[in-house]
Design a protein around this motif. Structure first.
Motif, PDB file in Angstrom:
ATOM      1  N   GLN A  78      28.239  56.940  36.387  1.00  0.00           N
ATOM      2  CA  GLN A  78      27.717  56.480  35.235  1.00  0.00           C
ATOM      3  C   GLN A  78      26.496  55.911  35.387  1.00  0.00           C
ATOM      4  O   GLN A  78      25.950  55.557  34.301  1.00  0.00           O
ATOM      5  CB  GLN A  78      28.845  55.291  35.087  1.00  0.00           C
ATOM      6  CG  GLN A  78      29.950  55.448  34.516  1.00  0.00           C
ATOM      7  CD  GLN A  78      31.100  54.181  34.275  1.00  0.00           C
ATOM      8  OE1 GLN A  78      30.823  53.117  35.219  1.00  0.00           O
ATOM      9  NE2 GLN A  78      32.147  54.300  33.400  1.00  0.00           N
ATOM     10  N   HIS A  79      26.084  55.760  36.678  1.00  0.00           N
ATOM     11  CA  HIS A  79      24.509  55.020  36.818  1.00  0.00           C
ATOM     12  C   HIS A  79      23.610  56.213  37.184  1.00  0.00           C
ATOM     13  O   HIS A  79      22.722  55.874  37.704  1.00  0.00           O
ATOM     14  CB  HIS A  79      24.690  53.999  37.858  1.00  0.00           C
ATOM     15  CG  HIS A  79      25.647  53.047  37.547  1.00  0.00           C
ATOM     16  ND1 HIS A  79      25.412  51.967  36.341  1.00  0.00           N
ATOM     17  CD2 HIS A  79      27.014  52.396  37.851  1.00  0.00           C
ATOM     18  CE1 HIS A  79      26.301  51.094  36.276  1.00  0.00           C
ATOM     19  NE2 HIS A  79      27.252  51.411  37.246  1.00  0.00           N
ATOM     20  N   GLU A 109      34.764  45.081  38.500  1.00  0.00           N
ATOM     21  CA  GLU A 109      33.639  44.545  38.219  1.00  0.00           C
ATOM     22  C   GLU A 109      32.269  45.356  38.141  1.00  0.00           C
ATOM     23  O   GLU A 109      31.638  45.667  38.994  1.00  0.00           O
ATOM     24  CB  GLU A 109      33.344  43.775  39.725  1.00  0.00           C
ATOM     25  CG  GLU A 109      34.506  42.628  39.988  1.00  0.00           C
ATOM     26  CD  GLU A 109      34.259  41.335  39.207  1.00  0.00           C
ATOM     27  OE1 GLU A 109      33.227  41.190  38.688  1.00  0.00           O
ATOM     28  OE2 GLU A 109      35.247  40.842  39.123  1.00  0.00           O
ATOM     29  N   PRO A 110      32.366  45.899  36.848  1.00  0.00           N
ATOM     30  CA  PRO A 110      31.261  47.123  36.530  1.00  0.00           C
ATOM     31  C   PRO A 110      29.954  46.439  36.628  1.00  0.00           C
ATOM     32  O   PRO A 110      28.772  47.362  37.132  1.00  0.00           O
ATOM     33  CB  PRO A 110      31.704  47.429  34.862  1.00  0.00           C
ATOM     34  CG  PRO A 110      32.427  46.515  34.481  1.00  0.00           C
ATOM     35  CD  PRO A 110      33.338  45.739  35.648  1.00  0.00           C
ATOM     36  N   ARG A 111      29.725  45.119  36.445  1.00  0.00           N
ATOM     37  CA  ARG A 111      28.342  44.665  36.633  1.00  0.00           C
ATOM     38  C   ARG A 111      27.922  44.464  37.969  1.00  0.00           C
ATOM     39  O   ARG A 111      26.853  44.798  38.599  1.00  0.00           O
ATOM     40  CB  ARG A 111      28.088  43.398  35.941  1.00  0.00           C
ATOM     41  CG  ARG A 111      28.127  43.638  34.453  1.00  0.00           C
ATOM     42  CD  ARG A 111      28.006  42.230  33.715  1.00  0.00           C
ATOM     43  NE  ARG A 111      27.994  42.507  32.242  1.00  0.00           N
ATOM     44  CZ  ARG A 111      27.773  41.445  31.309  1.00  0.00           C
ATOM     45  NH1 ARG A 111      27.736  40.080  31.769  1.00  0.00           N
ATOM     46  NH2 ARG A 111      27.890  41.584  30.008  1.00  0.00           N
ATOM     47  N   THR A 112      29.078  44.154  39.029  1.00  0.00           N
ATOM     48  CA  THR A 112      28.558  44.175  40.191  1.00  0.00           C
ATOM     49  C   THR A 112      28.325  45.405  41.045  1.00  0.00           C
ATOM     50  O   THR A 112      27.465  45.708  41.806  1.00  0.00           O
ATOM     51  CB  THR A 112      29.932  43.549  41.192  1.00  0.00           C
ATOM     52  OG1 THR A 112      30.388  42.125  40.318  1.00  0.00           O
ATOM     53  CG2 THR A 112      29.346  43.202  42.379  1.00  0.00           C
ATOM     54  N   GLU A 114      27.246  47.974  39.104  1.00  0.00           N
ATOM     55  CA  GLU A 114      25.722  48.357  38.805  1.00  0.00           C
ATOM     56  C   GLU A 114      24.814  47.778  39.388  1.00  0.00           C
ATOM     57  O   GLU A 114      23.860  48.308  39.954  1.00  0.00           O
ATOM     58  CB  GLU A 114      25.732  47.993  37.239  1.00  0.00           C
ATOM     59  CG  GLU A 114      24.490  48.262  36.441  1.00  0.00           C
ATOM     60  CD  GLU A 114      24.138  47.794  35.083  1.00  0.00           C
ATOM     61  OE1 GLU A 114      23.200  47.969  34.691  1.00  0.00           O
ATOM     62  OE2 GLU A 114      25.206  47.209  34.692  1.00  0.00           O
ATOM     63  N   ALA A 115      25.100  46.287  39.871  1.00  0.00           N
ATOM     64  CA  ALA A 115      23.930  45.742  40.830  1.00  0.00           C
ATOM     65  C   ALA A 115      23.744  46.532  42.314  1.00  0.00           C
ATOM     66  O   ALA A 115      22.682  46.795  42.622  1.00  0.00           O
ATOM     67  CB  ALA A 115      24.335  44.505  41.093  1.00  0.00           C
ATOM     68  N   LYS A 118      21.818  49.760  41.619  1.00  0.00           N
ATOM     69  CA  LYS A 118      20.370  49.322  41.752  1.00  0.00           C
ATOM     70  C   LYS A 118      19.968  49.163  43.124  1.00  0.00           C
ATOM     71  O   LYS A 118      18.771  49.376  43.533  1.00  0.00           O
ATOM     72  CB  LYS A 118      20.196  48.398  40.883  1.00  0.00           C
ATOM     73  CG  LYS A 118      20.095  48.638  39.408  1.00  0.00           C
ATOM     74  CD  LYS A 118      20.023  47.573  38.266  1.00  0.00           C
ATOM     75  CE  LYS A 118      20.214  47.745  36.828  1.00  0.00           C
ATOM     76  NZ  LYS A 118      19.969  46.576  36.089  1.00  0.00           N
TER      77      LYS A 118
END
Length: 136
Positions: A78-79, A109-112, A114-115, A118
């Protein structure tokens, strides 16, 4: 046990046999037919079932590890990352999370996640390592 004659005493195998058979029949209680009632058949099937149970515990661990890897891999895609690059980037940045935790983060926790993706794309500078040997 009190016996009136020596013949009955010799033929008696004592309580050990009763409890040994009881343990086998208890393990075979959910079987169907003679597999649960006939001792010689029950003991074969119980031993086989215990062998399958032992093998099943190992297979369960393998299945869970494959599932976690697949979930983390899907999160990486996904990323726009490869799983190996993601893992290496986390290791380089001193983020030591196992597959289970990463899989839970990828799902819940998709935002975590994603972090973390990154962070794993950024290589640390030489002075940023926190796990260095202490000065002696």
């Amino acid at each position: 046990m009190v016996f009136t004659s020596v013949v009955n005493f010799v033929r008696s195998r004592g309580p050990d046999e009763f409890w040994r058979k009881r343990r086998i029949f208890k393990l075979a209680s959910h079987f169907i037919g003679r597999r649960r009632n006939c001792y010689s058949i029950a003991i074969r099937n119980v031993n086989r079932a215990l062998a399958y149970a032992t093998k099943g515990r190992e297979l369960k661990k393998q299945d869970m590890r494959e599932l976690w890897t697949q979930r983390v891999n899907a999160g990486c895609e996904q990323h726009g990352m490869q799983f190996a690059d993601f893992q290496y980037g986390l290791y380089q940045n001193d983020i030591l999370l196992n597959r289970k935790v990463l899989a839970d983060l990828a799902i819940w926790e998709p935002r975590t996640f994603e972090a973390l993706a990154k962070i794993s794309q950024q290589l640390p500078e030489k002075g940023e390592y926190s796990r260095t040997l202490p000065a002696t």
